[in-house]
Write an enzyme that holds these catalytic residues in place. Sequence first.
Site, PDB file in Angstrom:
ATOM      1  N   HIS A   1     -24.490  -9.679  47.622  1.00 47.58           N
ATOM      2  CA  HIS A   1     -25.075 -10.999  47.906  1.00 47.58           C
ATOM      3  C   HIS A   1     -24.694 -12.045  46.853  1.00 47.58           C
ATOM      4  O   HIS A   1     -24.776 -13.239  47.136  1.00 47.58           O
ATOM      5  CB  HIS A   1     -26.598 -10.902  47.932  1.00 47.58           C
TER       6      HIS A   1
ATOM      7  N   GLU B   1     -27.353  -5.708  47.021  1.00 47.31           N
ATOM      8  CA  GLU B   1     -27.810  -6.918  46.333  1.00 47.31           C
ATOM      9  C   GLU B   1     -26.677  -7.564  45.544  1.00 47.31           C
ATOM     10  O   GLU B   1     -26.565  -8.789  45.511  1.00 47.31           O
ATOM     11  CB  GLU B   1     -28.987  -6.588  45.398  1.00 47.31           C
TER      12      GLU B   1
HETATM   13 ZN   LIG Z   1     -29.754  -8.497  51.855  1.00 47.06          ZN
END
Ligand SMILES: [Zn+2]
Length: 1033
Positions: free
Chosen positions: A435, A432
């Site tokens: 990202h 995450e």
């Molecule tokens: Zn992802």
Amino acid sequence: MMPLIQLTSVKGSYGTISDGERSGSISSNLGMAQSREQLTMDNTKDNNSMFKRPRGCYLSQAKAFGLVLLAVGAVVAAVLLTYHWTTCEDGGPLSQKSGGGKGLAKADKLYVRLPTNVKPLYYKVDLIPYVEEAKNFTIDGKVWIDIECLQATHKVTIHIKNITVVEESVKIYEVDEAELSPSVTEAVESVSPKKHEYDVPREFYNMTLPKSLEAGKVYRIYIQFRALLADSLGGFYRSSYKDMAANVTRYLGTTQFQATDARKAFPCFDEPQLKARFEISLARRVNMSSISNMNLNRTEPVEGMEGWLWDHYNISVPMSTYLVAFVVSDFENRVANRSLSKPEFRVWARKEAIEQAEYARDIGPRILTFYETYFDIEFPLPKQDMIALPDFGAGAMENWGLITYRETAMLYDPKVSSDLSKLRVATVIAHELAHMWYGNLVTMAWWSDLWLNEGFASYVEYIGVNHVHPDWKILEQFVADEMQYVFSLDALDSSHPIYIPVGHPEEISEIFDGISYAKGASIIRMMNHFLTEDTFRTGLASYLKKWKFNNTVQDDLWESLTEAAHHQTSLDPAITVKEIMDTWTLQKGFPVVHVERNYDANEPTATFTQTKFQLIKNETLTQGEYSTYKWWIPISYASINFNANFNRTKPSFWIKASDKAVTKPIDTNKQDWIIVNVQETGFYRVNYDLKNWGLLINQLRSNASVIHPINRGQLMDDALNLARASLLPYDLAFNVTQYLKNEEEYLPWESFFNAFHFISTMMSKSSSYGTFKKYMRDLVHKEYTRLGYEQNESDSLLQRLHRTNVVSWACKVDHKGCLESTTTLFSEWMNSSSPNTENPIPTNLKKVTYCTAIKMGGEKEWNFLWQRYLDGNVGSEKSTILTSLSCSRETWILNRYLTWSITENSGIRKQDTSIVLRSMAATSVGNYLTFNFVRDKWAKLKEFLGDGLSSLGPIVKSIAARLNTRFELNEMQQLRDRYQGELGAATRAVDQGIETATIQIQWMEENYPTIASWLEKAIQVGGESTTTGNSEL
Ligand SMILES: [Zn+2]
């Protein structure tokens, strides 16, 4: 986003889709694929550029055509007229059929893209969510959206779903562009729409205005609305948990917008390339708190509502709607050590679980800081929050500055949870946070390029975890967990290219699959190795810097990497990264490289050819469509003489897509083996002539350690899968695996277990299963004895994971010692006076121990474990228990369990229903029960799961993975026929289930007799000692 299903836990079956027809040579294939991409780009990137260069309205052209029409009266012109009128009024072409290849998109699907006549610049969103039963969980909302008009229009179209617009409140007025600011003031002159239309299938709200908006001007739209905090796991939804100390249920409001659910929370232009700045204000009761993407600006009382406060957040950086997030809860937070990261880093959880967030609080900021260096770009927000939610459909979601997780993906309790759950928490957090750059700072222009987000995050997560835990050797685990796993998925005819045109939300949610994640990550890893680390990182950094706060398509990435590669001379100047990578992203599947050595020549040589790897023979496809599938393949190799330490992963040469065959001198002796694809960095399988296979088998038996552990794993996985695809005799493949009796490392065993899982599943209903179990007991016995059941504190993570694997397989095949150890410990636990706090079972062996005890036990054992589930406070433990409860062999207990899984207030959360069904479908007893249950309760299941979960697909796949008779295939076909038209996001899963069952039937017919007789011989030669358990079990 991280899907709920951990990719590593789903072996051998995954959703795939059918590709468009192909014909002709490789060049025409690629030409077609490129034009498909081009056309789709017209709908995405090009729109983007239109935003930058506003053009006049097409209306004038339409009028011109109107004159032509009058003069000529041609039908063709009428068509053009319609097109241009629509373009002017709606701003977009009429249908998405321009997508070209069939791909995922059903050709007749609705065109769902927004018109391009306006674009959003800024949103102010005010929300009063009543997170309480007394107010029926309603939401009062207001939104002000500043839009720039790009083409004059009377009609503004915006996304909306499950929201009620207060029509009389809607106003539009012109604002001065220079005034774009949070100071939202009412204009003197405003207009109200003369018509409000709701295009429900497209999730559009159309406002028709009394006068046209003018191109080049900025307008503000004001809308009041009402919505509901539904318990649907999508949009702005409600969640709840039991406060155990007070014994009451508490509620919270939270969000999940990716891919297309921001439109459920507030009206918005809900497409990823329509980036804007967001200013969020949330009202809450004084005893609650709120968080959002940005840091808090100020708090003030809500006028006329005693006991309520407004939290006003700062204006965000430009971002996509799907990344907006907010939570209103009574959760607690802890701030991370301020020296670990520049932005403030906080973790949130319910009060009784906040202690379990300590691990996340430690590694989160360290990974964030590491990425700033690795990507060479500072994190652009002032703070980062991470929150663990009791109800969450996916695994986690990368909302910028506010990452949301299900509890099992963020919380870790070392006293209760296994190493595997710690590993999961680390990888999900690293995923995450990656990202924040790949996805949030630079975003795909449209969902068709989803893999740019997910492939990168899925690759970089390994680099992030490796930074905080270098001793875990996680980069080695990549091969088994991502690549070998996705090989089995991508080898199906129903697979799809990484790049895939999608439109409708159902299609979008379907591509959050193994191809986008694991194959995406695998081909990025391949690039990293063939370009070299330095070029790879330079190229990526310049790509991120060039496109920050913007949107891209894959060609933008290829361009930056090619530039870096040519500049650093790591790639031939005549070749571009695009030329190579298009063969990997625009074609489905992957190649098997055939290596034929010439043992007679004076100078040793080998000839390399490629074909598409297929799990099952299909002459029509092999001779036809697939004969044109060719890839650019980087070839690296090792032998006793050359690259003997297996460190050189840069290719020695390439097989080009246009090469029929490549013959090269090989640095080895005639009597010695070679291994191609060093450390398995290339996304392909390798097959050798039988003599080289023989040399490799001899080497494995005499001294396996001269071969790199990753390549030992590769040999296991390749041999067993080449045999499965009829490219290698099964007895040879089994001979390759026999050396494992002396193997002590995790990876070769892991690769073997994964590949053998298929054979085990196929054999489990056959009369030879007893022989199979005996063979496996014999194979794992030595490792089981060496490792023991008890955990050793000085063991490395890989050793601990390896023990878990070995013990699990030993118990699965009824190894006597294993059965005894697990059942003894379980009864010890049952006899404990305080089983909720005292558990004698080693954390890493809980799953196998629970499952074995439930399998061997009856109602008493089951009820005991169920009670532990109800009393539990640790998410990962509860999830382990849920899975283990499906190991029972009592039909009535299993049926009761299935019923509970779709009963409100049974104790099983809606987010976990699919865990129950999938794990039950994965057992021999539960498989058919689950299949029956799904057929019987189809309507109820669909209704219960709602649209926040597209989990029916994975359940169907889990069922199909064990089907291997014509009767079962028939039943799966009947399921499809019966529910055709209402399968929705499960359509592909059902089709794939049918393909899987068909393949498995054929496999059984072709291979079962060979395998049964090989196993029979093997156990007679090997004999058997004290390892046998009760073979009736
Ligand atoms: Zn992802």
